[in-house]
Design an enzyme around this catalytic site. Sequence first.
Site, PDB file in Angstrom:
ATOM      1  N   GLY A   1       0.852  -1.092   0.157  1.00  0.00           N
ATOM      2  CA  GLY A   1      -0.066  -0.009  -0.066  1.00  0.00           C
ATOM      3  C   GLY A   1       0.870   1.402  -0.107  1.00  0.00           C
ATOM      4  O   GLY A   1       0.308   2.480  -0.447  1.00  0.00           O
ATOM      5  N   SER A   2       2.203   1.302   0.480  1.00  0.00           N
ATOM      6  CA  SER A   2       2.776   2.275   0.560  1.00  0.00           C
ATOM      7  C   SER A   2       4.389   2.226   0.020  1.00  0.00           C
ATOM      8  O   SER A   2       4.670   3.463  -0.740  1.00  0.00           O
ATOM      9  CB  SER A   2       3.063   2.572   2.218  1.00  0.00           C
ATOM     10  OG  SER A   2       1.897   2.754   2.920  1.00  0.00           O
TER      11      SER A   2
ATOM     12  N   LYS B   1       8.639  -3.035  -2.805  1.00  0.00           N
ATOM     13  CA  LYS B   1       9.855  -3.750  -2.438  1.00  0.00           C
ATOM     14  C   LYS B   1      10.288  -4.881  -3.306  1.00  0.00           C
ATOM     15  O   LYS B   1       9.552  -5.613  -4.004  1.00  0.00           O
ATOM     16  CB  LYS B   1       9.834  -4.600  -1.048  1.00  0.00           C
ATOM     17  CG  LYS B   1       9.746  -3.663   0.129  1.00  0.00           C
ATOM     18  CD  LYS B   1       8.316  -2.945   0.546  1.00  0.00           C
ATOM     19  CE  LYS B   1       7.413  -3.913   1.140  1.00  0.00           C
ATOM     20  NZ  LYS B   1       6.145  -3.288   1.147  1.00  0.00           N
TER      21      LYS B   1
ATOM     22  N   GLU C   1      -0.281 -13.217  -0.850  1.00  0.00           N
ATOM     23  CA  GLU C   1       0.499 -12.227  -0.113  1.00  0.00           C
ATOM     24  C   GLU C   1       1.175 -13.029   1.204  1.00  0.00           C
ATOM     25  O   GLU C   1       1.978 -12.880   1.754  1.00  0.00           O
ATOM     26  CB  GLU C   1      -0.338 -11.222   0.287  1.00  0.00           C
ATOM     27  CG  GLU C   1       0.325  -9.936   0.991  1.00  0.00           C
ATOM     28  CD  GLU C   1      -0.155  -8.678   1.322  1.00  0.00           C
ATOM     29  OE1 GLU C   1       0.517  -7.955   2.286  1.00  0.00           O
ATOM     30  OE2 GLU C   1      -1.575  -8.675   0.916  1.00  0.00           O
TER      31      GLU C   1
ATOM     32  N   THR D   1       1.430  -1.048   6.183  1.00  0.00           N
ATOM     33  CA  THR D   1       0.491   0.063   5.980  1.00  0.00           C
ATOM     34  C   THR D   1      -0.440  -0.130   7.084  1.00  0.00           C
ATOM     35  O   THR D   1      -0.724   0.939   8.053  1.00  0.00           O
ATOM     36  CB  THR D   1      -0.041   0.285   4.653  1.00  0.00           C
ATOM     37  OG1 THR D   1       0.940   0.226   3.562  1.00  0.00           O
ATOM     38  CG2 THR D   1      -0.969   1.492   4.613  1.00  0.00           C
TER      39      THR D   1
ATOM     40  N   GLY E   1       0.459   3.184   8.053  1.00  0.00           N
ATOM     41  CA  GLY E   1      -0.260   4.104   7.692  1.00  0.00           C
ATOM     42  C   GLY E   1      -0.920   5.088   8.626  1.00  0.00           C
ATOM     43  O   GLY E   1      -0.926   6.209   8.259  1.00  0.00           O
TER      44      GLY E   1
END
Length: 268
Positions: free
Chosen positions: A12-13, A16, A74, A104, A127
């Site tokens: 989400g941020s 990688k 995931e 996040t 987040g």
Amino acid sequence: MTAQKVGIDAGGSLIKIAFQERDVMHYKKYPIGELESAFSWLKAVAPNVMAALTGGKAHIVQEKFFPNGTIVPEFQATCEGVRLFLLEEGKKTPDPYIIVNVGTGTSWHLVDGESYERILGSGVGGGTFMGLGTILTNESGFQHLTEMAVKGQKENLDLLVKDIYESDEPPINGDLTAANFAKGLNVKHSGADRMAALTNMIAETIMLLTVQAAAIHQVKQIVFIGSSLIGNPFLTESLETYMKMLGLQSMFLKNGEYCGAVGALLSI
């Protein structure tokens, strides 16, 4: 770059990336807003690279940059990456153990032998640190906010147990939080104090959920990973202190933010 395989965790941020070159694992990360430049670089230096993708934005990255890439669930990628890092760092964990992934948001995974499952999730995580931190301080930037938290005094905003009991002997540790941010505007405080109080509230939330999950599943070993812990000493030290206080063993992986990317890479 001569690597032919790459693992990508599109969260989400952050994006990688993990790839192996000459038997050495390399890591790169980019803010999600720099997605174009991140993969333009990768496609330029390794046009025929095989990609395995995971994370919330994996399908977007696949469609735009790696149409032949594979998608790895995931939670599978995260747990497989943790296993590899534990092995590489020579750390042994008795089964079962819990992985706490502070990204996040925050996710909890129970690992027992070869099996694993996601058991819990919370919207409180990195987040929250970035978003609410910016609102509370009018400052921005992850590194800057972490530096502010270290300099702050959470007790300038948090109501502590000893504040309630005053001259009486409290029945529990007087330095524990009775109410987050309860002192409000009644006392003088700085932006750094707000970041310290916010970071402590995030740590306490993660701690409370972790101890409940550990009790339910009869686990003593907790493995912490996630990008929100990297370069965030106030948060990591608070979590470590709380885990020790509650009789749980905590472990922080050196490259824990790349577990998802490495786990995806292992699937190729």
